[in-house]
Design a protein around this motif. Sequence first.
Motif, PDB file in Angstrom:
ATOM      1  N   MET A 216      49.653  46.615  17.307  1.00 11.84           N
ATOM      2  CA  MET A 216      51.092  46.674  17.562  1.00 11.84           C
ATOM      3  C   MET A 216      51.631  45.333  18.052  1.00 11.84           C
ATOM      4  SD  MET A 216      53.755  48.445  17.307  1.00 11.84           S
ATOM      5  CE  MET A 216      55.406  48.622  17.945  1.00 11.84           C
ATOM      6  N   THR A 217      50.870  44.611  18.847  1.00 12.29           N
ATOM      7  CA  THR A 217      51.359  43.315  19.329  1.00 12.29           C
ATOM      8  C   THR A 217      51.571  42.363  18.156  1.00 12.29           C
ATOM      9  OG1 THR A 217      50.258  43.627  21.443  1.00 12.29           O
ATOM     10  CG2 THR A 217      50.882  41.373  20.876  1.00 12.29           C
ATOM     11  N   ASP A 218      50.622  42.307  17.240  1.00 14.04           N
ATOM     12  CA  ASP A 218      50.772  41.444  16.064  1.00 14.04           C
ATOM     13  C   ASP A 218      51.908  41.927  15.163  1.00 14.04           C
ATOM     14  OD1 ASP A 218      48.735  39.827  16.956  1.00 14.04           O
ATOM     15  OD2 ASP A 218      47.215  40.735  15.671  1.00 14.04           O
ATOM     16  N   ALA A 219      52.025  43.236  15.000  1.00 17.59           N
ATOM     17  CA  ALA A 219      53.119  43.787  14.199  1.00 17.59           C
ATOM     18  C   ALA A 219      54.466  43.441  14.830  1.00 17.59           C
ATOM     19  CB  ALA A 219      52.962  45.296  14.051  1.00 17.59           C
ATOM     20  N   MET A 220      54.532  43.487  16.152  1.00 14.93           N
ATOM     21  CA  MET A 220      55.775  43.105  16.839  1.00 14.93           C
ATOM     22  C   MET A 220      56.071  41.635  16.622  1.00 14.93           C
ATOM     23  SD  MET A 220      58.465  43.958  18.458  1.00 14.93           S
ATOM     24  CE  MET A 220      58.104  45.643  18.957  1.00 14.93           C
ATOM     25  N   ASN A 221      55.045  40.794  16.615  1.00 11.57           N
ATOM     26  CA  ASN A 221      55.279  39.378  16.341  1.00 11.57           C
ATOM     27  C   ASN A 221      55.858  39.173  14.947  1.00 11.57           C
ATOM     28  OD1 ASN A 221      54.554  38.428  18.839  1.00 11.57           O
ATOM     29  ND2 ASN A 221      52.488  37.824  18.253  1.00 11.57           N
ATOM     30  N   VAL A 222      55.403  39.939  13.975  1.00 12.63           N
ATOM     31  CA  VAL A 222      55.952  39.860  12.621  1.00 12.63           C
ATOM     32  C   VAL A 222      57.422  40.302  12.637  1.00 12.63           C
ATOM     33  CG1 VAL A 222      55.786  40.796  10.273  1.00 12.63           C
ATOM     34  CG2 VAL A 222      53.702  40.166  11.522  1.00 12.63           C
ATOM     35  N   ALA A 223      57.711  41.378  13.352  1.00 14.34           N
ATOM     36  CA  ALA A 223      59.097  41.868  13.453  1.00 14.34           C
ATOM     37  C   ALA A 223      59.989  40.835  14.146  1.00 14.34           C
ATOM     38  CB  ALA A 223      59.129  43.198  14.199  1.00 14.34           C
ATOM     39  N   LEU A 224      59.490  40.214  15.205  1.00 15.00           N
ATOM     40  CA  LEU A 224      60.278  39.189  15.896  1.00 15.00           C
ATOM     41  C   LEU A 224      60.486  37.963  15.017  1.00 15.00           C
ATOM     42  CD1 LEU A 224      58.871  39.413  19.531  1.00 15.00           C
ATOM     43  CD2 LEU A 224      61.143  40.129  18.720  1.00 15.00           C
TER      44      LEU A 224
ATOM     45  N   MET B 257      54.948  42.160  24.954  1.00 17.08           N
ATOM     46  CA  MET B 257      53.609  42.670  24.679  1.00 17.08           C
ATOM     47  C   MET B 257      52.585  41.538  24.784  1.00 17.08           C
ATOM     48  SD  MET B 257      54.609  45.206  21.550  1.00 17.08           S
ATOM     49  CE  MET B 257      53.079  46.129  21.540  1.00 17.08           C
ATOM     50  N   VAL B 258      52.931  40.381  24.275  1.00 16.66           N
ATOM     51  CA  VAL B 258      52.060  39.207  24.374  1.00 16.66           C
ATOM     52  C   VAL B 258      51.903  38.820  25.841  1.00 16.66           C
ATOM     53  CG1 VAL B 258      51.955  36.720  23.903  1.00 16.66           C
ATOM     54  CG2 VAL B 258      52.442  38.326  22.047  1.00 16.66           C
ATOM     55  N   LEU B 259      52.992  38.857  26.571  1.00 17.38           N
ATOM     56  CA  LEU B 259      52.954  38.526  27.991  1.00 17.38           C
ATOM     57  C   LEU B 259      51.990  39.448  28.747  1.00 17.38           C
ATOM     58  CD1 LEU B 259      54.371  36.537  29.903  1.00 17.38           C
ATOM     59  CD2 LEU B 259      56.100  38.293  30.275  1.00 17.38           C
ATOM     60  N   ALA B 260      52.035  40.737  28.443  1.00 20.99           N
ATOM     61  CA  ALA B 260      51.132  41.702  29.099  1.00 20.99           C
ATOM     62  C   ALA B 260      49.678  41.438  28.708  1.00 20.99           C
ATOM     63  CB  ALA B 260      51.537  43.126  28.750  1.00 20.99           C
ATOM     64  N   GLU B 261      49.436  41.186  27.422  1.00 16.76           N
ATOM     65  CA  GLU B 261      48.069  40.881  26.989  1.00 16.76           C
ATOM     66  C   GLU B 261      47.547  39.610  27.661  1.00 16.76           C
ATOM     67  OE1 GLU B 261      47.586  42.661  22.458  1.00 16.76           O
ATOM     68  OE2 GLU B 261      47.881  40.513  22.718  1.00 16.76           O
ATOM     69  N   LEU B 262      48.402  38.601  27.735  1.00 18.00           N
ATOM     70  CA  LEU B 262      48.005  37.331  28.341  1.00 18.00           C
ATOM     71  C   LEU B 262      47.656  37.530  29.814  1.00 18.00           C
ATOM     72  CD1 LEU B 262      47.672  34.245  27.969  1.00 18.00           C
ATOM     73  CD2 LEU B 262      50.068  34.046  28.696  1.00 18.00           C
ATOM     74  N   ASP B 263      48.478  38.284  30.522  1.00 16.97           N
ATOM     75  CA  ASP B 263      48.209  38.560  31.930  1.00 16.97           C
ATOM     76  C   ASP B 263      46.852  39.237  32.099  1.00 16.97           C
ATOM     77  OD1 ASP B 263      48.993  38.946  34.828  1.00 16.97           O
ATOM     78  OD2 ASP B 263      48.782  41.036  34.191  1.00 16.97           O
ATOM     79  N   TYR B 264      46.589  40.238  31.294  1.00 10.30           N
ATOM     80  CA  TYR B 264      45.314  40.955  31.372  1.00 10.30           C
ATOM     81  C   TYR B 264      44.142  40.019  31.066  1.00 10.30           C
ATOM     82  CZ  TYR B 264      41.491  44.108  30.345  1.00 10.30           C
ATOM     83  OH  TYR B 264      40.261  44.720  30.335  1.00 10.30           O
ATOM     84  N   LEU B 265      44.272  39.246  30.012  1.00 11.10           N
ATOM     85  CA  LEU B 265      43.197  38.353  29.585  1.00 11.10           C
ATOM     86  C   LEU B 265      42.887  37.302  30.651  1.00 11.10           C
ATOM     87  CD1 LEU B 265      41.400  37.749  27.095  1.00 11.10           C
ATOM     88  CD2 LEU B 265      43.226  36.263  26.274  1.00 11.10           C
TER      89      LEU B 265
ATOM     90  N   ASP C  29      51.648  33.971  20.010  1.00  9.17           N
ATOM     91  CA  ASP C  29      50.638  35.017  20.054  1.00  9.17           C
ATOM     92  C   ASP C  29      49.753  34.786  21.278  1.00  9.17           C
ATOM     93  OD1 ASP C  29      49.399  37.322  19.106  1.00  9.17           O
ATOM     94  OD2 ASP C  29      48.056  36.235  17.769  1.00  9.17           O
ATOM     95  N   THR C  30      49.133  35.843  21.741  1.00 11.31           N
ATOM     96  CA  THR C  30      48.361  35.812  22.985  1.00 11.31           C
ATOM     97  C   THR C  30      47.266  34.763  22.971  1.00 11.31           C
ATOM     98  OG1 THR C  30      48.749  38.194  23.152  1.00 11.31           O
ATOM     99  CG2 THR C  30      47.062  37.260  24.590  1.00 11.31           C
ATOM    100  N   ASN C  31      46.472  34.733  21.908  1.00  9.25           N
ATOM    101  CA  ASN C  31      45.305  33.852  21.881  1.00  9.25           C
ATOM    102  C   ASN C  31      45.682  32.383  21.963  1.00  9.25           C
ATOM    103  OD1 ASN C  31      45.740  32.945  19.061  1.00  9.25           O
ATOM    104  ND2 ASN C  31      45.376  35.097  18.655  1.00  9.25           N
TER     105      ASN C  31
END
Length: 148
Positions: A105-113, A41-49, A8-10
């Motif tokens: 959606m990012t967290d939901a995708m993590n659950v799906a993965l 999605m996590v990668l994109a969030e991490l880049d932004y953060l 996850d991003t955090n």
Amino acid sequence: MSSVVIADTNALYRLLVSSTDDSAIHRKAFSTVGHMVISPMVLAELDYLVTTKISAQAAYNALDFLAKGTERRKFSIPDIAPHVRTAMTVLEGYRDADGGKGIGMTDAMNVALAAAYRTEVMFTSDRHFRMVRPLTGHGAFRLLPDDL
């Protein structure tokens, strides 16, 4: 050692940014990981953060670390297209969670993965994963670093 872990991003942020108060515990948790799956999605969030809180160079360095990990096959960054409907189902199921904010959606995708990779282990500092049930039949997610 945890064989497959969903990132996850955090937690990645805390792992990669040594100035965070809890980066040491995230490094310790990371050392127990066999293989880490990172959603684009996590990668994109991490880049932004990292870019907005630190710098573009720090974001580049974080990406370089993750790219090297994928080259060594320690990490994988899978195609998420096959998992979008599953993530949408997770979103729907938790629409009213967290006081009506639901989960993103990012967290939901993590659950799906996690379901796709047959794991219940998340590398995350988001304790809201405690309310989300894995799709794998496990009773709950195991959260690293909290559940070391």
